[in-house]
Scaffold this active site. Structure first.
Site, PDB file in Angstrom:
ATOM      1  N   LYS A  28       0.954  -1.921  -0.270  1.00  0.00           N
ATOM      2  CA  LYS A  28      -0.363  -0.296  -0.093  1.00  0.00           C
ATOM      3  C   LYS A  28       1.092   1.171  -0.092  1.00  0.00           C
ATOM      4  O   LYS A  28       0.467   1.816  -1.044  1.00  0.00           O
ATOM      5  CB  LYS A  28      -0.743  -0.258   1.253  1.00  0.00           C
ATOM      6  CG  LYS A  28      -1.816   0.742   1.058  1.00  0.00           C
ATOM      7  CD  LYS A  28      -2.610   0.684   2.119  1.00  0.00           C
ATOM      8  CE  LYS A  28      -4.012  -0.113   2.411  1.00  0.00           C
ATOM      9  NZ  LYS A  28      -3.917  -0.870   3.343  1.00  0.00           N
ATOM     10  N   ARG A  97      -3.746   2.809   8.336  1.00  0.00           N
ATOM     11  CA  ARG A  97      -3.950   1.503   7.884  1.00  0.00           C
ATOM     12  C   ARG A  97      -2.280   0.420   7.620  1.00  0.00           C
ATOM     13  O   ARG A  97      -1.396   0.731   7.585  1.00  0.00           O
ATOM     14  CB  ARG A  97      -4.642   1.818   7.298  1.00  0.00           C
ATOM     15  CG  ARG A  97      -5.762   2.406   6.732  1.00  0.00           C
ATOM     16  CD  ARG A  97      -5.882   3.385   5.287  1.00  0.00           C
ATOM     17  NE  ARG A  97      -7.330   2.150   5.063  1.00  0.00           N
ATOM     18  CZ  ARG A  97      -7.213   2.225   3.311  1.00  0.00           C
ATOM     19  NH1 ARG A  97      -7.314   3.032   2.705  1.00  0.00           N
ATOM     20  NH2 ARG A  97      -7.864   0.594   2.795  1.00  0.00           N
ATOM     21  N   GLY A 106      -7.358  -8.001   4.941  1.00  0.00           N
ATOM     22  CA  GLY A 106      -8.685  -8.058   6.126  1.00  0.00           C
ATOM     23  C   GLY A 106      -7.932  -8.714   7.392  1.00  0.00           C
ATOM     24  O   GLY A 106      -8.826  -8.774   8.314  1.00  0.00           O
ATOM     25  N   MET A 108      -5.170  -7.532   8.975  1.00  0.00           N
ATOM     26  CA  MET A 108      -4.642  -6.576   9.820  1.00  0.00           C
ATOM     27  C   MET A 108      -5.468  -5.212  10.268  1.00  0.00           C
ATOM     28  O   MET A 108      -6.426  -4.909   9.632  1.00  0.00           O
ATOM     29  CB  MET A 108      -3.063  -6.484   9.112  1.00  0.00           C
ATOM     30  CG  MET A 108      -2.330  -7.374   9.866  1.00  0.00           C
ATOM     31  SD  MET A 108      -1.096  -7.420   8.948  1.00  0.00           S
ATOM     32  CE  MET A 108      -0.560  -6.932   7.415  1.00  0.00           C
ATOM     33  N   ARG A 341      -3.286  -2.032  -6.483  1.00  0.00           N
ATOM     34  CA  ARG A 341      -2.410  -2.646  -6.267  1.00  0.00           C
ATOM     35  C   ARG A 341      -3.102  -3.762  -7.555  1.00  0.00           C
ATOM     36  O   ARG A 341      -3.873  -3.296  -8.896  1.00  0.00           O
ATOM     37  CB  ARG A 341      -2.167  -3.351  -5.057  1.00  0.00           C
ATOM     38  CG  ARG A 341      -4.106  -3.987  -4.751  1.00  0.00           C
ATOM     39  CD  ARG A 341      -4.172  -4.685  -3.379  1.00  0.00           C
ATOM     40  NE  ARG A 341      -5.051  -4.334  -3.307  1.00  0.00           N
ATOM     41  CZ  ARG A 341      -5.886  -4.800  -1.731  1.00  0.00           C
ATOM     42  NH1 ARG A 341      -4.943  -4.859  -0.904  1.00  0.00           N
ATOM     43  NH2 ARG A 341      -7.113  -5.282  -1.848  1.00  0.00           N
ATOM     44  N   HIS A 457      -4.335 -45.669  -5.398  1.00  0.00           N
ATOM     45  CA  HIS A 457      -4.842 -45.993  -6.722  1.00  0.00           C
ATOM     46  C   HIS A 457      -6.307 -45.190  -7.408  1.00  0.00           C
ATOM     47  O   HIS A 457      -6.090 -44.800  -8.537  1.00  0.00           O
ATOM     48  CB  HIS A 457      -5.160 -47.305  -6.091  1.00  0.00           C
ATOM     49  CG  HIS A 457      -5.813 -48.579  -7.861  1.00  0.00           C
ATOM     50  ND1 HIS A 457      -7.206 -48.504  -8.114  1.00  0.00           N
ATOM     51  CD2 HIS A 457      -5.500 -48.625  -8.945  1.00  0.00           C
ATOM     52  CE1 HIS A 457      -7.488 -48.857  -9.211  1.00  0.00           C
ATOM     53  NE2 HIS A 457      -6.643 -48.981 -10.507  1.00  0.00           N
ATOM     54  N   SER A 765      13.744 -43.824 -15.135  1.00  0.00           N
ATOM     55  CA  SER A 765      12.849 -42.550 -14.975  1.00  0.00           C
ATOM     56  C   SER A 765      12.147 -42.630 -13.566  1.00  0.00           C
ATOM     57  O   SER A 765      12.040 -42.927 -13.248  1.00  0.00           O
ATOM     58  CB  SER A 765      11.429 -43.191 -15.773  1.00  0.00           C
ATOM     59  OG  SER A 765      10.537 -42.321 -15.267  1.00  0.00           O
ATOM     60  N   THR A 768       8.704 -41.381  -8.219  1.00  0.00           N
ATOM     61  CA  THR A 768       8.574 -40.332  -7.344  1.00  0.00           C
ATOM     62  C   THR A 768       7.589 -41.126  -5.929  1.00  0.00           C
ATOM     63  O   THR A 768       7.390 -40.549  -5.017  1.00  0.00           O
ATOM     64  CB  THR A 768       8.787 -39.230  -7.339  1.00  0.00           C
ATOM     65  OG1 THR A 768       7.543 -39.050  -8.450  1.00  0.00           O
ATOM     66  CG2 THR A 768      10.008 -38.779  -7.607  1.00  0.00           C
ATOM     67  N   CYS A 832       8.098 -39.715 -13.250  1.00  0.00           N
ATOM     68  CA  CYS A 832       6.691 -40.055 -13.791  1.00  0.00           C
ATOM     69  C   CYS A 832       5.914 -40.699 -13.085  1.00  0.00           C
ATOM     70  O   CYS A 832       4.705 -40.872 -12.811  1.00  0.00           O
ATOM     71  CB  CYS A 832       6.951 -40.855 -14.816  1.00  0.00           C
ATOM     72  SG  CYS A 832       7.615 -43.355 -14.205  1.00  0.00           S
ATOM     73  N   TYR A 852      13.262 -34.500 -18.769  1.00  0.00           N
ATOM     74  CA  TYR A 852      11.317 -34.019 -19.198  1.00  0.00           C
ATOM     75  C   TYR A 852      10.405 -34.433 -17.974  1.00  0.00           C
ATOM     76  O   TYR A 852      10.663 -35.437 -16.785  1.00  0.00           O
ATOM     77  CB  TYR A 852      10.784 -35.768 -20.388  1.00  0.00           C
ATOM     78  CG  TYR A 852      10.932 -36.577 -20.157  1.00  0.00           C
ATOM     79  CD1 TYR A 852       9.856 -37.397 -19.188  1.00  0.00           C
ATOM     80  CD2 TYR A 852      12.385 -36.933 -20.795  1.00  0.00           C
ATOM     81  CE1 TYR A 852       9.717 -38.765 -19.488  1.00  0.00           C
ATOM     82  CE2 TYR A 852      12.226 -39.257 -20.442  1.00  0.00           C
ATOM     83  CZ  TYR A 852      11.007 -39.387 -19.949  1.00  0.00           C
ATOM     84  OH  TYR A 852      11.277 -40.368 -19.263  1.00  0.00           O
TER      85      TYR A 852
END
Ligand code: PEP
Ligand code: MG
Length: 875
Positions: A28, A97, A106, A108, A341, A457, A765, A768, A832, A852
């Site tokens: 602000k 402010r 809203g 603070m 803003r 799954h 590959s 993960t 993957c 990739y």
């Protein structure tokens, strides 16, 4: 040594700071300084820096020099407006402010009309010639100061105001006259005295000090802390305090206040959009006490002010080169800007605004791409609950696959298929799903499970299908046999309608209206621009020609993971698969496999055709065999009939195959090592399909992937088999196919010995999902029950099955890439696991140099955009 500068003044067309000082002045403060420098009408004022707030928090008091600088700035302010603070003639009033670096709407505190007391209010009445206005400002001030600074519950004031309006028989507070307002002031002051034990403070300098403290302290109120946690805003940023000369929107009918956006924040249309209230102060618009009018009405009511506002908003948008969210006040037909803003916007608006602004020449392509947030665009690809709808949720699970769905509840995959075939829309509700349910999942609008996590799954398959899924909804008590589930007192039977929201995890009774996604041409264009910048490839996880086509249409550059296990369940082939598993010896297995092979070959032909010219990574069978075991006597009997093996022997074999810990059991390449004929059959099917479609002119690039390798010898043995079979097939077709053999890295041991594995693997590959499960020792199917609590408590910043655990699993990925490339410098690496479609994880993939990412078809656009952001932000 002179004290540090904590106070930055703005006024009379000049500011000490500017728009670049957001970190120091808050959003602000920086906006006010910048607007002042631009010559836009802004009431004068000053900003106390965020640094002052941080020091105040640390030492529970003002940093040295801050208060003196504040008083000096007040003097300057008095000169700028020609009024004196605390004067009984023509008093200066200020607003106090908060304003952090990023907007925390809203969260603070704010105090308006500061500087009023029993004497200055008379001065204000005199100077303005408007007693009503003066007492209206005073009663507002007592309420706000009472609430924000003195901690008096605001309902107490509102109750009195309501009663006054009732007594006077009026609707709106603008209908109260000066005498009414005087009486309100007296009553408000009494409330303050009763509640705090002290009279309302009359010393205006003390008022200022208290208000500054309140704003500083509000940085650490509970709601601000929670907001920071949710939005990942650091605690040590602090808030600035903006003290600005009051301008008054409540002086009469030639005054008012409003908020507006320079473009429509919901649709992105290039239209001035906002609301306005005559004879009101800013909090009235926000508080919803009166219903504001559309901004267009200002044009009728005060055409000259509207023209001024139009000038200003255009100037601001051109200057900031972004859609602005502005606040303004009109005092006696004079316009003042109180804030500007970058405006928050929906995904749809973000796309449209970025596209339009590029076309208008306001921003370059790079900026346009960065303006659309990958996290947000998922909204554009799935049906959503109409934001206008109001509804009550009965339970909340994990938001496992985005979008929303409405349908009749069914409790089995078979029922789902039957009812869907009869034209009903259904939602499949299960404790958890298994590969057997695939047909029913496909037939359903959405999937709801009581157990399972974000890579269960149900979650993985639903995402692949682009269907919405709420998983791990522990509040659900499902009785699949009785076809009913309960949540608390709610009993939901088969055929009852429910709505689920896979973007939030909500479960809702009954039907809620949905809106369909719109894939705009503008979005497609922005994705094309993203492709110009990104360096990471984007592939898809798909195992049917249909999904492959969808992904390709979304821009996938190949398949990064084709899971072959789902193919084993399709139609009749499951019987042959079961016969193979329950066979008593290799010969029996080979006999059954011969029945499966033609199906497999057809599957691969379809996928190769859909992916003509693009690489297709096919993973050999991975899941534990027990997933294929027949569960019912009826299914066992079918296998007995087909194979000629007696029922009892089959039943015993099925029992033997059960494992205590199947995820760590007989699965992945362990199947290939112990039952080589299964993998052999798959390689025959792949290579025969490849040779066949090549003859038809399709360009095939198969990549055969071995799952769950932990030791290089597993791979060396299986690679030899793959090459042997491939040679044989190519010889028989008298052709040559370029193919690769690689592996998944999804066990810690594989990452740790990646240099050895890369001797044999032509690509890696990173799986993960399993790598997270095995590194964290956290079951991907069970952790949904307690992981949310871990995230709530901040142990993990996010569900590690959704966003990669960079400091743990991430290390193994990085190590795997480094070690692998040491052995094989041109090793192709990808990911993957489900993380391949998560923007934060994609940034990580860019950082560690993967080639990739691969994700479900519906995440492909998200991944393309995230990959561009990763490249552009130089991650
Ligand atoms: C993985 O483990 O990350 C993976 C992609 O394989 P799946 O989810 O099929 O186990
Ligand atoms: Mg896996």
């Amino acid at each position: 040594m002179s004290a540090k500068k904590f106070v930055y003044f703005f006024g009379n067309g000049k500011a000490e700071g500017d728009g670049k000082d957001k970190n120091l002045l808050g959003g602000k403060g920086a906006g006010l300084a910048e607007m002042t420098n631009l010559g836009i009408p802004v009431p004068p004022g000053f900003t106390i820096t965020t640094e002052a707030c941080i020091e105040y928090q640390k030492k529970h008091g003002y940093p040295e020099g801050m208060w003196e600088q504040t008083l000096e700035a007040m003097k300057k302010l008095e000169e700028a407006v020609g009024k004196n603070f605390g004067s009984t003639e023509n008093p200066l009033l200020v607003s106090v402010r908060s304003g952090a670096r990023v907007s925390m709407p809203g969260m603070m505190d704010t105090v308006l009309n500061l500087g009023l007391n029993d004497e200055t209010v008379k001065g204000l009445a005199k100077a303005s010639g408007n007693e009503r206005f003066a007492y209206d400002s005073y009663r507002r001030f007592i309420q706000m100061f009472g609430d924000v600074v003195l901690g008096v519950d605001h309902h107490k004031f509102e109750k009195v105001l309501r009663k006054m309006k009732q007594d006077r028989n009026v609707e709106s507070d603008t209908e109260l006259n000066a005498e009414d307002l005087k009486q309100l002031v007296a009553e408000y002051k009494k409330i303050v005295e009763d509640e705090t034990g002290k009279p309302f403070p009359q010393d205006t300098t003390k008022q200022l000090e208290f208000a500054i403290n309140a704003v500083f302290n509000s940085w650490d109120n509970q709601r601000a802390k929670t907001y920071r946690k949710l939005n990942k805003i650091p605690d040590d940023w602090g808030t600035a305090v903006n003290i600005v000369a009051m301008v008054f929107g409540n002086m009469g009918d030639d005054c008012g206040t409003g908020v507006a956006f320079t473009r429509n924040p919901s649709t992105g249309e290039k239209e001035f959009f906002g609301e306005f209230l005559i004879n009101a102060q800013g909090e009235d618009v926000v508080a919803g006490i009166r219903t504001p009018e559309p901004i267009a009405r200002l044009k009728d009511e005060m055409p000259e002010v509207f023209a001024q506002l139009e000038d200003v908003y255009k100037k601001l948008e051109t200057h900031y080169k972004d859609m602005q969210d502005i606040e303004f006040t009109v005092e006696r037909k004079k316009l003042y800007m109180l804030q500007t803003r970058s405006g928050k916007r929906t995904a749809k608006a973000a796309v449209k605004i970025a596209y339009d602004m590029f076309k208008e020449g306001l921003i370059d392509k790079k900026t346009a791409v960065l303006r659309v947030l990958p996290e947000q665009v998922d909204q554009l690809l799935h049906p959503m609950i109409d934001p206008k709808e109001k509804y009550a949720t009965i339970a909340k699970g994990l938001p496992a696959s985005p979008g929303a769905a409405v349908g009749k509840v069914v409790f089995s995959a078979e029922d789902a298929e039957k009812m869907a075939a009869a034209g009903e829309k259904v939602i499949l509700v299960r404790n958890e799903t298994s590969p057997e349910d695939i047909g029913g999942m496909h037939a359903s609008e959405g999937i709801l499970t009581a157990t399972g996590g974000m890579t269960s799954h149900a979650a993985v398959v639903a995402r692949g299908m682009g269907k919405c899924c709420v998983a791990g909804c522990g509040a659900l008590k499902i009785d699949e046999a009785k076809k009913v589930f309960t949540v608390g007192d709610n009993v939901v039977k088969e055929g009852d309608f429910i709505t689920i929201n896979g973007s939030t995890g909500e479960v809702i009774l009954g039907k809620v209206t949905l809106i369909e996604p719109e894939l705009s041409g503008e979005f497609a264009e922005i994705l094309k621009w993203a492709d110009e910048f990104r360096t990471l490839g984007v592939r898809t996880n798909a195992d049917t020609p249909h999904d492959s086509k969808i992904a390709r249409d979304f821009g996938a550059e190949g398949i990064g993971l084709c899971r072959t296990e789902h193919m084993f369940f399709d139609g009749d082939r499951i019987d042959a698969v079961r016969e193979m598993i329950l066979a008593e010896n290799e010969e029996g297995r080979r006999r059954a496999l011969e029945k499966v092979k033609p199906y497999q070959k057809e599957d691969f032909i379809g996928i190769f055709k859909a992916m003509d010219g693009l690489p297709v990574t096919i993973r050999l069978l991975d899941p534990p065999l027990h997933e294929f075991i027949p569960h019912t006597d009826e299914d066992i009997q079918k296998v007995a009939d087909a194979s000629g093996i007696p029922f009892d022997r089959l039943q015993k074999k099925a029992e033997e195959l059960k494992e205590f810990n199947p995820m760590l059991g007989h699965r992945g390449c362990r199947l290939g090592i112990t039952f080589p004929e299964i993998y052999e059959m798959q390689v025959y099917a792949i290579m025969e399909a490849a040779c066949k479609v090549k003859k038809e002119g399709v360009k095939v690039l198969p990549e055969i992937m071995i799952p769950l390798v932990g030791h290089f010898k597993e791979l060396s043995i299986l690679k030899e088999m793959v090459n042997r079979v491939a040679e044989e097939v190519m010889n028989s077709y008298n052709d040559k196919i370029e193919y690769l053999v690689g592996t998944m890295i999804e066990l810690p041991r594989a990452a740790l010995t990646a240099d050895e594995i890369a001797e044999y693997a032509e690509f890696f590959s990173f799986g993960t999902n399993d790598l997270t499960q095995t590194t964290l020792g956290l079951s991907r199917d069970d952790s949904g029950k307690f992981l949310p609590e871990y995230v709530d408590k901040g142990i993990y910043k996010e569900d590690p099955f959704v966003s990669i655990d960079v400091s743990g699993v991430g290390q193994l990925v990085e190590l795997g890439v480094t070690k692998g490339r040491k052995t094989r410098p041109n090793l192709k690496t990808g990911i993957c696991g489900e993380h391949g479609g998560d923007p934060e994880s994609i940034y990580f993939c860019q950082k560690v140099g993967l080639n990739y990412v691969s994700c479900s078809p519906y995440r492909v656009p998200v991944a393309r955009l995230a990959a561009a952001h990763a490249a552009l932000k130089n991650i």
